[in-house]
Design a protein around this motif. Structure first.
Motif, mmCIF file in Angstrom:
data_model
loop_
_atom_site.group_PDB
_atom_site.id
_atom_site.type_symbol
_atom_site.label_atom_id
_atom_site.label_comp_id
_atom_site.label_asym_id
_atom_site.label_seq_id
_atom_site.Cartn_x
_atom_site.Cartn_y
_atom_site.Cartn_z
ATOM 1 N N THR A 93 0.832 -1.195 0.000
ATOM 2 C CA THR A 93 0.000 0.000 0.000
ATOM 3 C C THR A 93 0.868 1.246 0.000
ATOM 4 N N ASP A 94 0.211 2.404 -0.131
ATOM 5 C CA ASP A 94 0.946 3.671 -0.120
ATOM 6 C C ASP A 94 1.509 4.000 1.257
ATOM 7 N N TRP A 95 0.949 3.392 2.315
ATOM 8 C CA TRP A 95 1.412 3.696 3.672
ATOM 9 C C TRP A 95 2.719 2.980 4.008
ATOM 10 N N ALA A 143 5.928 1.348 12.115
ATOM 11 C CA ALA A 143 5.202 1.249 13.380
ATOM 12 C C ALA A 143 3.899 2.034 13.321
ATOM 13 N N GLN A 144 3.938 3.228 12.700
ATOM 14 C CA GLN A 144 2.727 4.043 12.616
ATOM 15 C C GLN A 144 1.655 3.386 11.766
ATOM 16 N N SER A 145 2.052 2.840 10.612
ATOM 17 C CA SER A 145 1.048 2.233 9.730
ATOM 18 C C SER A 145 0.456 0.971 10.357
ATOM 19 N N ILE A 146 1.290 0.180 11.046
ATOM 20 C CA ILE A 146 0.776 -1.016 11.723
ATOM 21 C C ILE A 146 -0.201 -0.622 12.811
ATOM 22 N N ALA A 147 0.173 0.388 13.619
ATOM 23 C CA ALA A 147 -0.713 0.837 14.700
ATOM 24 C C ALA A 147 -2.014 1.395 14.146
ATOM 25 N N ALA A 148 -1.936 2.170 13.064
ATOM 26 C CA ALA A 148 -3.144 2.744 12.472
ATOM 27 C C ALA A 148 -4.069 1.652 11.939
ATOM 28 N N ALA A 149 -3.497 0.665 11.231
ATOM 29 C CA ALA A 149 -4.310 -0.415 10.681
ATOM 30 C C ALA A 149 -4.946 -1.254 11.786
ATOM 31 N N LEU A 150 -4.180 -1.581 12.822
ATOM 32 C CA LEU A 150 -4.729 -2.368 13.926
ATOM 33 C C LEU A 150 -5.825 -1.606 14.660
#
Length: 326
Positions: A115-117, A121-128
């Motif tokens: 994905t574009d993200w 750590a930020q993208s994993i936290a946001a998705a979760l």
């Protein structure tokens, strides 16, 4: 009259909103904020990632799949359909929360890189956090639509009493072992890479006549006093904004050992996470003609040590130059 009925329904829904799913949604949002606000060195960031990775998404999914409580032994089924076991008890619910988190987290880790993200750590936290909140709201809808007599509710004191009186069964022991193995694997596979942060990429480029940046085409021979133009690129994938120091060093080697170091330039820059900083520089070798030197570009987080070397740099790259008399 319809307005009064609509208002009653709205407030009735709020009164029946499950406390545990509200806490799960708020906890996921708070964990995301903590992960994005604090750096990789912060213990609070790891503390926030633990429930977000190990428990919250799985609990939200369990609540969606099993909105009903386990039927007690003294309840008599009215029909054959009701005689089938429905719902799960607290031990099974908590255990499945861990186990299902194992199914959710790896899927997110596999999908994010395409994905574009990207994977950070930020993208994993946001998705979760997003997955947890969405599943929790689906769980709320399913639980509210379940009859009161069958609906799972959170009653901490009563639940503790049931656990104390029930004792450990064989299935509980197996479940505890499975949870322990799952948590250990998840810590090794997910938590440690996240807590250790990301990485930084350092590269050198030269510019063509068309203004295009290309790698690996810096000059290998120059006349004495000739400057070598180059572009230094620093790409930050550490998860947070980083302060860097770049030391450009001329090195004279004999038998693969550095016998002389000369600092030519030093660069300080701040790079936001997920971005690339470029700096155009020109360096001039100071050795006499017919000598060969190594131009090393050494990158450090914050300030470098007293004697910068290729070995103590966080990242390094270099190229060789022959200083000729032609």
């Amino acid at each position: 009259m319809s307005h009064r009925a609509s208002t009653w329904l709205r407030f009735g829904f709020i009164r029946r909103y499950p406390f545990d799913l509200a806490a799960v949604s708020v906890g996921a949002a708070v964990a995301y904020l903590l992960v994005t606000r604090f750096g990789t060195e912060s213990g609070l960031r790891l503390f926030a990632m633990v429930p977000l990775v190990l428990f919250l998404p799985g609990y939200a999914l369990v609540s969606t799949l099993f909105p009903t409580d386990k039927r007690s032994a003294n309840r008599t089924a009215a029909t054959a359909a009701e005689a089938r076991p429905r719902g799960i008890d607290v031990i099974e619910r908590m255990g499945l929360a861990f186990v299902l988190s194992l199914a959710i987290v790896p899927l997110i880790v596999l999908v994010l890189p395409v994905t574009d993200w990207g994977l950070s750590a930020q993208s994993i936290a946001a998705a979760l956090a997003a997955v947890t909140v969405v599943l929790a709201q689906l769980g709320v809808v399913r639980r509210v639509r379940t009859p009161d007599t069958e609906r799972f509710t959170v009653a901490p004191i009563a639940s503790l009493g049931r656990l104390r009186n029930a004792g450990l069964t064989a299935s509980s022991v197996v479940l505890v072992i499975a949870i322990g193995a799952a948590v250990s694997a998840l810590f090794v596979g997910v938590l440690l890479p996240v807590s250790a942060g990301g990485h930084t990429e350092l590269a050198l480029y030269s510019e063509t006549d068309d203004g295009e940046l290309v790698a690996g085409e810096l000059p290998s021979e120059v006349a004495p006093g000739t400057s070598i133009p180059m572009t230094i690129a620093i790409e930050n994938h550490e998860g947070t904004q980083q302060d860097y120091t770049v030391v450009i060093q001329q090195q004279v080697l004999e038998d693969d050992a550095v016998v002389e170091r000369t600092e030519l330039q030093r660069l300080n820059t701040t790079v936001a996470d997920g971005t690339t900083a470029r700096s155009e520089r020109s360096v001039t070798p100071t050795v006499a003609a017919n000598e060969t030197v190594r131009i090393s570009v050494l990158l450090y987080h914050d300030e470098p040590p007293t004697t910068p070397t290729n070995e103590n740099a966080a990242e390094e790259t270099h190229f060789w130059v022959d200083v000729t008399d032609r």
